[in-house]
Each structure stands twice: as C-alpha cells, then as structure tokens.
Design a protein around this motif. Structure first.
Motif, PDB file in Angstrom:
ATOM      1  N   ALA A  23      12.147   5.618   0.293  1.00 31.88           N
ATOM      2  CA  ALA A  23      12.336   5.117   1.655  1.00 31.88           C
ATOM      3  C   ALA A  23      12.886   3.696   1.670  1.00 31.88           C
ATOM      4  CB  ALA A  23      11.015   5.180   2.413  1.00 31.88           C
ATOM      5  N   ARG A  24      12.786   2.993   0.542  1.00 31.16           N
ATOM      6  CA  ARG A  24      13.246   1.603   0.459  1.00 31.16           C
ATOM      7  C   ARG A  24      14.626   1.483  -0.189  1.00 31.16           C
ATOM      8  NH1 ARG A  24       9.204  -2.511   0.691  1.00 31.16           N
ATOM      9  NH2 ARG A  24       7.164  -1.694   1.273  1.00 31.16           N
ATOM     10  N   ALA A  33      20.549   6.458  -4.073  1.00 23.51           N
ATOM     11  CA  ALA A  33      20.128   5.640  -5.207  1.00 23.51           C
ATOM     12  C   ALA A  33      19.098   6.390  -6.047  1.00 23.51           C
ATOM     13  CB  ALA A  33      19.549   4.316  -4.714  1.00 23.51           C
ATOM     14  N   LYS A  34      19.120   6.142  -7.341  1.00 19.20           N
ATOM     15  CA  LYS A  34      18.262   6.878  -8.262  1.00 19.20           C
ATOM     16  C   LYS A  34      16.980   6.109  -8.575  1.00 19.20           C
ATOM     17  CE  LYS A  34      22.005   9.505 -10.399  1.00 19.20           C
ATOM     18  NZ  LYS A  34      22.690   9.869 -11.670  1.00 19.20           N
ATOM     19  N   ILE A  35      16.017   6.837  -9.149  1.00 21.74           N
ATOM     20  CA  ILE A  35      14.725   6.246  -9.516  1.00 21.74           C
ATOM     21  C   ILE A  35      14.393   6.653 -10.948  1.00 21.74           C
ATOM     22  CG2 ILE A  35      12.294   5.993  -8.934  1.00 21.74           C
ATOM     23  CD1 ILE A  35      12.892   7.016  -6.157  1.00 21.74           C
ATOM     24  N   GLY A  36      13.981   5.673 -11.730  1.00 25.58           N
ATOM     25  CA  GLY A  36      13.502   5.930 -13.079  1.00 25.58           C
ATOM     26  C   GLY A  36      12.057   5.497 -13.218  1.00 25.58           C
ATOM     27  N   ARG A  59       0.845  -1.188   0.000  1.00 28.42           N
ATOM     28  CA  ARG A  59       0.000   0.000   0.000  1.00 28.42           C
ATOM     29  C   ARG A  59       0.884   1.242   0.000  1.00 28.42           C
ATOM     30  NH1 ARG A  59      -4.909  -0.957  -1.592  1.00 28.42           N
ATOM     31  NH2 ARG A  59      -5.558   1.014  -0.617  1.00 28.42           N
ATOM     32  N   ILE A  60       0.438   2.247  -0.726  1.00 28.28           N
ATOM     33  CA  ILE A  60       1.151   3.519  -0.801  1.00 28.28           C
ATOM     34  C   ILE A  60       0.203   4.633  -0.385  1.00 28.28           C
ATOM     35  CG2 ILE A  60       2.220   5.191  -2.379  1.00 28.28           C
ATOM     36  CD1 ILE A  60       3.234   2.832  -4.010  1.00 28.28           C
ATOM     37  N   ALA A  74      19.059   0.558  -8.084  1.00 22.90           N
ATOM     38  CA  ALA A  74      18.212   1.728  -8.302  1.00 22.90           C
ATOM     39  C   ALA A  74      16.774   1.214  -8.288  1.00 22.90           C
ATOM     40  CB  ALA A  74      18.542   2.411  -9.620  1.00 22.90           C
ATOM     41  N   ALA A  75      15.831   2.098  -8.568  1.00 27.21           N
ATOM     42  CA  ALA A  75      14.425   1.686  -8.616  1.00 27.21           C
ATOM     43  C   ALA A  75      13.801   2.143  -9.927  1.00 27.21           C
ATOM     44  CB  ALA A  75      13.644   2.272  -7.448  1.00 27.21           C
TER      45      ALA A  75
END
Length: 230
Positions: A106-107, A112-115, A3-4, A26-27
């Motif tokens: 948060a994880r 670390a980067k997010i795409g 859940r978000i 990364a995410a």
C-alpha cells in the motif's frame, strides 16, 4: 515504528520502518534474528533506505514479548533469546510477514516489487517466505534448520539467495551438505559458502561480525536485489 494489522484483522503489531528520501525503487522486509528488532536490525533497514528502498522490520516476537531488544554478546540476553526462539510459532511468523508484505504494498508505487532478507532464525523464515508467499526475491543469511523444510523447495518460484557460514556452530557440516544436496540443482536458488566463517558474521555490530565476509555477502545481496527488485 508503525503498526501493522494481522491477516485476520483482529490485532496489530509493531514494525520499524525506514523510508528513502525519494520514491522507493522497491521494498525490503528485514526479518529479525532471535534478538528482536534491535539496533542491528534497525541499522540494516536504515542502510537499505539509503540505497533507495523502503525497508521494514516487523516485530515477530510481539505475541511473546513485544518490543524486545536483546544483545547477543550478553550471555543472559543470549539465553533469553534462545527461550523466545523455542516458544516462537514459525507459522504465525510467516503469517505476520505476509501481513507486512500486504501493508508495504500500500506504500509502494504501482508495480513496485518487494523482497525479504533474514538472519539466523530470520534466514529460515526468509526461505519459508520464498516458499509460502508471493515475495519477489528472498535472501537468507546463515539460515538455521533448513534440512527439515527442504521439502518445501518445490514451492519456491522466485529467486532465493542463501549465504552459508562454513564454520557455523548452529548449522553443522552435515546440515550444510544436506542444503547443497537438496538445493544446488534448484533453478531459482543460489547458495554461497563462506569457509571458516561462523554464525552471525554479517551482524551490523558486536563480537560476531566478520568484516570482510560481511562486506562480501552484503555486496552480493545488494546486487541480487538490484537485479530482481529493480
């Protein structure tokens, strides 16, 4: 499924999460088509997790029909998907993607980067995410309806890759021309054409998949994320 929380904290929505066995490099937020977070989208997430990324696909239709999963090869479900798309509030969708980015951070390890990568409607939302959020890199497959939001291009500050299906019956030649005219000179945007390919050619499964083009596009996406996300 996790859940978000929404950005305003008044509600929450579901998301499919796939995690790598080790610390994520990364995410990647995987943005759904008009068919919901179905098996094909979950497979996309699983594939990124196998490559070392934390991958997450938020249920963007949760306000309309939570948990909906549709099959584009079934005509009644295809029509249901069109109905959902027509009722979908894209600005709210971007807010939910931003909430997903916040939850994912948060994880992740510090720094670390997010795409993000999106398909069809999700391709359009990937463009909007590139323009409206601080996502580090974005990819859109056969994005629909970009000509009417090309004015947002000046806000795109980080790399964006767009895969264009040359024979896309939803993105007509005049729309493709407008995309090239509007974006070819943008220093952060790369457009790649796939002549003769139709909408949905990179679907994980079903009648729309075109194996060679899908592999080419996915290899470019993998290289793009390796360069810009790590």
């Amino acid at each position: 499924m996790i859940r978000i929380d929404t950005l305003d904290g008044t509600d929450s929505f579901g998301a499919y999460l796939a995690e790598p066995t080790d610390t994520p490099r990364a995410a990647i937020v995987v943005i759904q088509e008009i068919f919901g977070v179905n098996e094909g989208i979950r497979r996309k997430c699983d594939g990124w997790a196998e490559k070392g990324y934390l991958a997450i696909a938020p249920d963007l239709f949760w306000r309309l029909e939570p948990g909906v999963e549709l099959d584009p090869d079934q005509e009644p479900e295809l029509q249901q998907a069109f109905g959902l798309m027509n009722r979908f509030d894209q600005d709210q969708g971007i807010a939910d993607i931003e909430a997903t980015l916040r939850a994912v951070r948060a994880r992740l390890p510090e720094g670390a980067k997010i795409g993000c990568v999106g398909y069809c409607l999700g391709g359009r939302l990937a463009y909007m995410t590139a323009a409206r959020t601080d996502v580090d890199a974005s990819v859109g497959y056969y994005a629909v309806g970009l000509p009417n939001i090309l004015h947002e291009k000046n806000a795109i500050a980080r790399p964006l890759l767009l895969h264009i299906a040359g024979a896309d019956h939803f993105v007509t030649p005049d729309q493709q021309q407008a995309m090239h005219e509007g974006l070819d000179d943008h220093p952060r945007v790369t457009l790649v054409d796939y002549p003769g390919e139709d909408h949905g050619f990179a679907a994980e499964m079903g009648n729309r998949r075109s194996e060679q083009a899908a592999r080419q596009a996915d290899a470019r996406t993998e290289t793009f994320f390796a360069e810009h996300l790590g």
